[in-house]
Structures are given as structure tokens and as C-alpha cells.
Design a protein around this motif. Sequence first.
Motif, PDB file in Angstrom:
ATOM      1  N   VAL A 182       0.586   1.465 -14.437  1.00  0.00           N
ATOM      2  CA  VAL A 182       1.476   0.588 -13.689  1.00  0.00           C
ATOM      3  C   VAL A 182       0.881   0.334 -12.316  1.00  0.00           C
ATOM      4  CG1 VAL A 182       3.785   0.277 -12.747  1.00  0.00           C
ATOM      5  CG2 VAL A 182       3.499   1.471 -14.913  1.00  0.00           C
ATOM      6  N   ARG A 183       0.705  -0.934 -12.004  1.00  0.00           N
ATOM      7  CA  ARG A 183       0.110  -1.314 -10.720  1.00  0.00           C
ATOM      8  C   ARG A 183       0.813  -2.542 -10.171  1.00  0.00           C
ATOM      9  NH1 ARG A 183      -6.413  -0.933 -10.910  1.00  0.00           N
ATOM     10  NH2 ARG A 183      -6.530   1.181 -11.628  1.00  0.00           N
ATOM     11  N   THR A 184       0.720  -2.701  -8.877  1.00  0.00           N
ATOM     12  CA  THR A 184       1.157  -3.958  -8.289  1.00  0.00           C
ATOM     13  C   THR A 184       0.070  -4.993  -8.536  1.00  0.00           C
ATOM     14  OG1 THR A 184       0.132  -3.554  -6.133  1.00  0.00           O
ATOM     15  CG2 THR A 184       2.398  -2.742  -6.447  1.00  0.00           C
ATOM     16  N   GLN A 185       0.439  -6.274  -8.461  1.00  0.00           N
ATOM     17  CA  GLN A 185      -0.556  -7.326  -8.636  1.00  0.00           C
ATOM     18  C   GLN A 185      -1.639  -7.219  -7.581  1.00  0.00           C
ATOM     19  OE1 GLN A 185       2.365 -10.655 -10.675  1.00  0.00           O
ATOM     20  NE2 GLN A 185       1.277 -11.229  -8.858  1.00  0.00           N
ATOM     21  N   ALA A 186      -1.243  -6.913  -6.340  1.00  0.00           N
ATOM     22  CA  ALA A 186      -2.228  -6.804  -5.259  1.00  0.00           C
ATOM     23  C   ALA A 186      -3.192  -5.644  -5.505  1.00  0.00           C
ATOM     24  CB  ALA A 186      -1.525  -6.633  -3.912  1.00  0.00           C
ATOM     25  N   ALA A 187      -2.693  -4.497  -5.922  1.00  0.00           N
ATOM     26  CA  ALA A 187      -3.546  -3.332  -6.189  1.00  0.00           C
ATOM     27  C   ALA A 187      -4.482  -3.603  -7.362  1.00  0.00           C
ATOM     28  CB  ALA A 187      -2.700  -2.088  -6.450  1.00  0.00           C
TER      29      ALA A 187
ATOM     30  N   ASP B 258       9.498  -4.669  -8.533  1.00  0.00           N
ATOM     31  CA  ASP B 258       9.503  -3.289  -8.048  1.00  0.00           C
ATOM     32  C   ASP B 258      10.907  -2.989  -7.536  1.00  0.00           C
ATOM     33  OD1 ASP B 258       9.262  -0.925  -6.572  1.00  0.00           O
ATOM     34  OD2 ASP B 258       7.296  -1.465  -5.771  1.00  0.00           O
ATOM     35  N   PRO B 259      11.548  -1.932  -8.035  1.00  0.00           N
ATOM     36  CA  PRO B 259      12.909  -1.626  -7.580  1.00  0.00           C
ATOM     37  C   PRO B 259      12.983  -1.313  -6.081  1.00  0.00           C
ATOM     38  CG  PRO B 259      12.097   0.057  -9.115  1.00  0.00           C
ATOM     39  CD  PRO B 259      11.066  -1.017  -9.044  1.00  0.00           C
ATOM     40  N   ASP B 260      11.853  -0.895  -5.495  1.00  0.00           N
ATOM     41  CA  ASP B 260      11.835  -0.583  -4.061  1.00  0.00           C
ATOM     42  C   ASP B 260      11.550  -1.804  -3.194  1.00  0.00           C
ATOM     43  OD1 ASP B 260      12.308   2.104  -4.654  1.00  0.00           O
ATOM     44  OD2 ASP B 260      10.161   2.500  -4.879  1.00  0.00           O
ATOM     45  N   ASP B 261      10.975  -2.853  -3.786  1.00  0.00           N
ATOM     46  CA  ASP B 261      10.650  -4.064  -3.031  1.00  0.00           C
ATOM     47  C   ASP B 261      10.614  -5.223  -4.018  1.00  0.00           C
ATOM     48  OD1 ASP B 261       9.612  -6.148  -1.547  1.00  0.00           O
ATOM     49  OD2 ASP B 261       7.980  -4.979  -0.675  1.00  0.00           O
ATOM     50  N   ARG B 262      11.687  -5.975  -4.107  1.00  0.00           N
ATOM     51  CA  ARG B 262      11.835  -7.042  -5.099  1.00  0.00           C
ATOM     52  C   ARG B 262      10.777  -8.139  -4.969  1.00  0.00           C
ATOM     53  NH1 ARG B 262      14.780  -5.774  -9.065  1.00  0.00           N
ATOM     54  NH2 ARG B 262      15.514  -7.846  -9.489  1.00  0.00           N
ATOM     55  N   ARG B 263      10.066  -8.206  -3.835  1.00  0.00           N
ATOM     56  CA  ARG B 263       9.002  -9.200  -3.678  1.00  0.00           C
ATOM     57  C   ARG B 263       7.737  -8.781  -4.410  1.00  0.00           C
ATOM     58  NH1 ARG B 263       8.641  -8.719   2.514  1.00  0.00           N
ATOM     59  NH2 ARG B 263       8.930  -6.620   1.749  1.00  0.00           N
ATOM     60  N   VAL B 264       7.609  -7.510  -4.729  1.00  0.00           N
ATOM     61  CA  VAL B 264       6.409  -6.959  -5.373  1.00  0.00           C
ATOM     62  C   VAL B 264       6.606  -6.937  -6.883  1.00  0.00           C
ATOM     63  CG1 VAL B 264       4.994  -4.875  -5.603  1.00  0.00           C
ATOM     64  CG2 VAL B 264       5.858  -5.560  -3.357  1.00  0.00           C
TER      65      VAL B 264
END
Length: 148
Positions: free
Chosen positions: A50-55, A85-91
Motif C-alpha cells: 500500500v502506497r500513496t500515489q506520490a510515494a 487515505d482515511p487520515d487525509d482524504r486528498r491522498v
Amino acid sequence: MPTEARRPDLAAMLAPLLRELIAAELPVLRAHDLSMWGYTVLIALDESPVRTQAALAESIGADKTRIIPTLDELQTKGYIERRADPDDRRVRLLAITESGRKVKRSVQVGIQRGEERWLSVLSAEERRVLLRALQKMTRVRDSPRVEE
């Protein structure tokens, strides 16, 4: 440090081989209806689920905005999932699906079968040493640079 070069530069040795390896991979990728970037994304997500798009973009050396069409295509095919991302809906968090793992494994098997053309010229010991050395050298980019 010697004042005269005693061997060809690494890039001079590897670049022609890399071009040939990539050319040999393209038919395998086409047969699975997958782009090189798509395959790269699947490999990265399979290694780190599981990764963010940026990572993800940073880890594979892609621009985070230019990778979006690749992610859209992989999601449409059911190979990856994207969720907020539940901690940051923009991510957006990315994860490989079982279908994505299956196609990645199939492509990887085909590619590695083709690599036998080059690896078959090596003895078992030379192959083991080469593969271990390449894995070690690939990790150098993640290490701090040594200043001269």
C-alpha cells in the motif's frame, strides 16, 4: 586510483544490453496488454503493498502527475485499487489486487524466460554472482552518496 581506464564504463557496457533486454520484454508486455510503466507499477506495489500515489511515483522515478493515466488503466483492468487515505482524504492509497499480482507474475515469468538468452552464457556460479551484484548495486541509489 589508476590514471588510465582499464575497462569500459558501466553505462557503455550496460546500455546496449539494457536496450536489448527492453526490446525482448515488449512482446511479453504486449501479449498481456500491459505497458512498461504498468508493469513497473505492479512490481512496486507487489513489493510494498500500500502506497500513496506520490510515494509510488518517487519510488519508480516517475512524475506523479504523468503516472495517473497508467494508474487509471491499471484500475480499470482491476489490477490495482485506489482509495482515499482515511487520515487525509486528498491522498490516494494504492494497492495491488490479486488479479494484478497474477498478471505481474505471468509477465515476470515470460520476461525471465527470455532473459535466459543472456544468462545461459554464464556458469551457475557466474550467474549467482552477477544477480547478487546487480541487486546490491540497485540498492546503491537508496544509500547516502559518498562525496569525493
